[in-house]
Scaffold this motif. Structure first.
Motif, PDB file in Angstrom:
ATOM      1  N   SER A   1       4.092   4.123   3.251  1.00 40.83           N
ATOM      2  CA  SER A   1       4.281   2.940   2.423  1.00 40.83           C
ATOM      3  C   SER A   1       4.441   1.710   3.316  1.00 40.83           C
ATOM      4  O   SER A   1       5.137   1.765   4.320  1.00 40.83           O
ATOM      5  CB  SER A   1       5.521   3.093   1.546  1.00 40.83           C
TER       6      SER A   1
ATOM      7  N   GLU B   1       0.861  -1.183   0.000  1.00 38.07           N
ATOM      8  CA  GLU B   1       0.000   0.000   0.000  1.00 38.07           C
ATOM      9  C   GLU B   1       0.897   1.233   0.000  1.00 38.07           C
ATOM     10  O   GLU B   1       1.879   1.307   0.743  1.00 38.07           O
ATOM     11  CB  GLU B   1      -0.905   0.010   1.234  1.00 38.07           C
TER      12      GLU B   1
ATOM     13  N   SER C   1       0.556   5.623  -0.061  1.00 39.06           N
ATOM     14  CA  SER C   1      -0.343   6.776  -0.063  1.00 39.06           C
ATOM     15  C   SER C   1       0.438   8.057   0.211  1.00 39.06           C
ATOM     16  O   SER C   1       1.542   8.022   0.775  1.00 39.06           O
ATOM     17  CB  SER C   1      -1.461   6.610   0.975  1.00 39.06           C
TER      18      SER C   1
ATOM     19  N   THR D   1      -2.692  -5.829  -4.323  1.00 42.38           N
ATOM     20  CA  THR D   1      -2.790  -7.128  -3.664  1.00 42.38           C
ATOM     21  C   THR D   1      -2.692  -8.209  -4.724  1.00 42.38           C
ATOM     22  O   THR D   1      -3.575  -8.343  -5.577  1.00 42.38           O
ATOM     23  CB  THR D   1      -4.118  -7.273  -2.900  1.00 42.38           C
TER      24      THR D   1
ATOM     25  N   LYS E   1      -4.116   7.046  -2.863  1.00 43.71           N
ATOM     26  CA  LYS E   1      -3.687   5.776  -2.277  1.00 43.71           C
ATOM     27  C   LYS E   1      -3.738   4.699  -3.352  1.00 43.71           C
ATOM     28  O   LYS E   1      -4.706   4.602  -4.112  1.00 43.71           O
ATOM     29  CB  LYS E   1      -4.566   5.389  -1.089  1.00 43.71           C
TER      30      LYS E   1
ATOM     31  N   VAL F   1      -3.309   0.568  -3.733  1.00 44.11           N
ATOM     32  CA  VAL F   1      -3.236  -0.723  -3.027  1.00 44.11           C
ATOM     33  C   VAL F   1      -3.041  -1.813  -4.070  1.00 44.11           C
ATOM     34  O   VAL F   1      -3.816  -1.936  -5.031  1.00 44.11           O
ATOM     35  CB  VAL F   1      -4.517  -0.991  -2.212  1.00 44.11           C
TER      36      VAL F   1
END
Length: 573
Positions: free
Chosen positions: A568, A452, A454, A527, A523, A525
């Motif tokens: 981070s 992640e 941001s 995954t 942000k 993300v």
């Protein structure tokens, strides 16, 4: 022959008649008063109300002087029987005079015999100087331009943090205004000013204002003047406009005890492209040297100005610290954080004489080390306003735990990024090719397949239709996802684009929103290589292409941006 001698006798008689009729020139001197005794540079005498003094003159052959009372108007002496400011009594058969002060003001005395004359300018003041308790009241008006905007931005917050009870600030703003323009505006009563006022921590602007509107709006304690930055070190730009503007302000100010203060501005950043930097051979030290010289030699020769705000020296002092030459946002206007903060502290310290050491306000979450460097630079400028004092804060501070143990940001190779250890960065770039190794950027190491990232972003001029902030995710095979934050028509507009090794395919618009006057949180993300993109915690895109392990590059194109609260975290590799 007889006729010839008669002619000679006639000529001699005419010569003697003319010579006898011509007035004798007498030397009249006073050795106790400053000045030269001429109308343009008269002897100067200062008195307090209900005071008196005696002055005397030496005159050739001890001839007796006469005198008359008056004033200087348009460069000429104008006689007046009495002006209510002083009275003059002459000792019989001597050249000694007693001068009694009656009321505050200025008078000019002419002492003469035949056509020989000297002048004495008498200034009568109230007496004991009125001392303002700046911990109770602080009322300051700036007559300036964008440089006074920079210096005044945090002035209220600083004064409030100190504990000043009543704060009133004003700024009469015209972009790029010089002393000459301000004086011309005063004579034309031009409504060309943005009058900015702050009485509660918020700046409120009144357009179409005149100089007199701002001067008479409050009983100001302090009124600051300044020259346009590009000509601030040029002698010829001050005469006669400094004296004329000073006289105009003194004539119209509503507080007769208001002090006129000079705001000494700063030299440009060394790589500045400002058109008037050529006046100093595009050399920062030359510009600083000329600015300080002109203040000492020209500005302070005006007796109405006896306080200088050495903002230019404070800036130059801080440039010797770890900050380096990074205190402007465009080469001449101050950076929004450290630049404006140091100027505001210098304003406060120079005007009030109060200590800044215990002030806790900062424009962002600045580290103790950064604040220490700034306050040191200010204090040194107050102590030595016309010379540079090297900083003791030269070591760049790092915070290795800022991003946990997995990822950290670094400088990249950019030399004009302002990087503060409170994790706020000034990012300025003019190279659109972010894939180039030479671009300006903040760069993370490769962060793996699940992470992640941001940050909060604020573009430099969010109402202008130019410039953009770019976040690029780049893998080892040159695959990339690029997200662009751009301001168009007073809105933030977000685009995305992506590529597989070669060129980008074309921007796709994701969203637009109107919170353009504050930081925007972005942000990302990832995954298991499934990317989601958020703006202000709202999901705006969740089907970005699958690329390999990436690192994040931040940059700007044709603008600048503030980046803060960078976060981070790597979940797995």
């Amino acid at each position: 022959m007889k006729r010839f001698f008669s002619l000679i006798v006639f000529i001699i008689c005419v010569f003697l008649f003319v010579a006898c009729d011509k007035a004798t020139t007498y030397e009249i001197k006073n050795s106790d008063l400053s000045g030269k005794g001429t109308l343009s540079d008269p002897y100067k005498l200062s008195l307090e109300v209900e005071d008196n003094t005696r002055i005397s003159f030496s005159v050739t052959d001890d001839k007796e002087l006469s005198f008359e009372l008056g004033n200087k108007e348009n460069g000429q002496f104008v006689n007046s029987d009495s002006d209510g400011v002083i009275e003059v009594l002459k000792d019989a058969s001597t050249n000694e005079f007693q001068i009694n002060s009656l009321d505050m003001g200025e008078s000019v005395l002419r002492f003469f015999i035949d056509e020989s004359e000297v002048f004495v300018e008498v200034t009568v003041t109230e007496g004991e100087e009125v001392v303002v308790d700046f911990t109770k009241n602080l009322k300051v008006l700036a007559i300036g331009n964008s440089f006074s905007d920079d210096a005044m931005e945090y002035f209220y917050d600083i004064a409030e943090d100190y504990g000043v009870e009543n704060i009133v600030l004003g700024n009469l703003y015209v972009g790029g205004a010089s002393l000459q323009l301000h004086f011309s505006n005063s004579q034309a009563n031009s409504k060309s000013y943005e009058y900015r006022k702050n009485v509660d921590g918020t700046w409120v602007t009144t357009n179409d204002s005149t100089l007199i509107d701002g001067i008479t709006d409050e009983d100001w304690d302090i009124i600051t003047l300044q020259q346009r930055s590009g000509i601030s070190g040029m002698d010829t730009s001050y005469d006669p406009y400094l004296d004329l503007l000073v006289s105009y302000v003194n004539q119209h100010k509503t507080n007769e005890n208001a002090k006129l203060v000079w705001h000494m501005t700063w030299a440009y950043q060394q790589n500045s492209d400002h058109a008037e930097f050529v006046n100093y051979n595009r050399n920062q030290i030359s510009m600083y040297t000329e600015i300080t010289r002109v203040v000492k030699e020209i500005v302070l020769s005006n007796q109405e100005i006896n306080i200088v705000i050495p903002a230019g020296t404070a800036i130059q002092n801080l440039r010797t610290s770890f900050y380096g030459d990074t205190l402007t946002r465009d080469g001449y206007h101050l950076s929004y954080t450290a630049g404006r903060y140091i100027a505001g502290l210098t304003y406060f310290a120079a005007i009030t004489g109060l200590s800044i050491d215990d002030i806790e306000f900062t424009p962002s979450d600045m580290s103790e080390y950064s604040v220490g460097a700034i306050k040191e630079a200010v204090n040194n400028s107050i102590e030595k306003p016309y010379e540079v004092t090297n900083s003791t804060f030269t070591e760049v501070q790092t915070r290795d735990d800022s991003f946990g143990s997995h990822a950290q940001l670094n400088y990249g190779s950019a030399s004009n990024i302002q990087w503060n250890d409170e994790l706020e960065a000034w990012v300025l770039a003019k190279t659109p090719g972010l894939e180039s190794a030479a671009h300006y950027h903040l760069d993370t190491p490769t962060m793996g397949s699940s992470y992640e990232f941001s940050a909060d972003i604020l573009l430099e001029n969010p109402t202008n239709n130019a410039g953009e902030f770019v976040i690029e995710l780049l893998d080892a095979n040159n695959n990339a996802i690029r997200i662009v934050l751009r301001h168009e028509n007073s809105k933030y507009v977000v685009f995305t684009d992506m590529r597989r090794q070669t060129s980008f395919s074309g921007y796709v618009k994701l969203s637009e929103f109107t919170t353009y006057d504050d930081y925007v949180n972005i942000k990302i993300v990832n995954t298991d290589d499934q990317y989601k993109f958020y703006l202000n915690e709202t999901l705006v895109y969740d089907n970005l292409i699958d690329i390999g392990d990436t690192h994040v590059i931040l940059g700007t194109v044709q603008t600048g941006a503030l980046v803060k609260n960078i976060y981070s975290e790597v979940y797995s590799n």
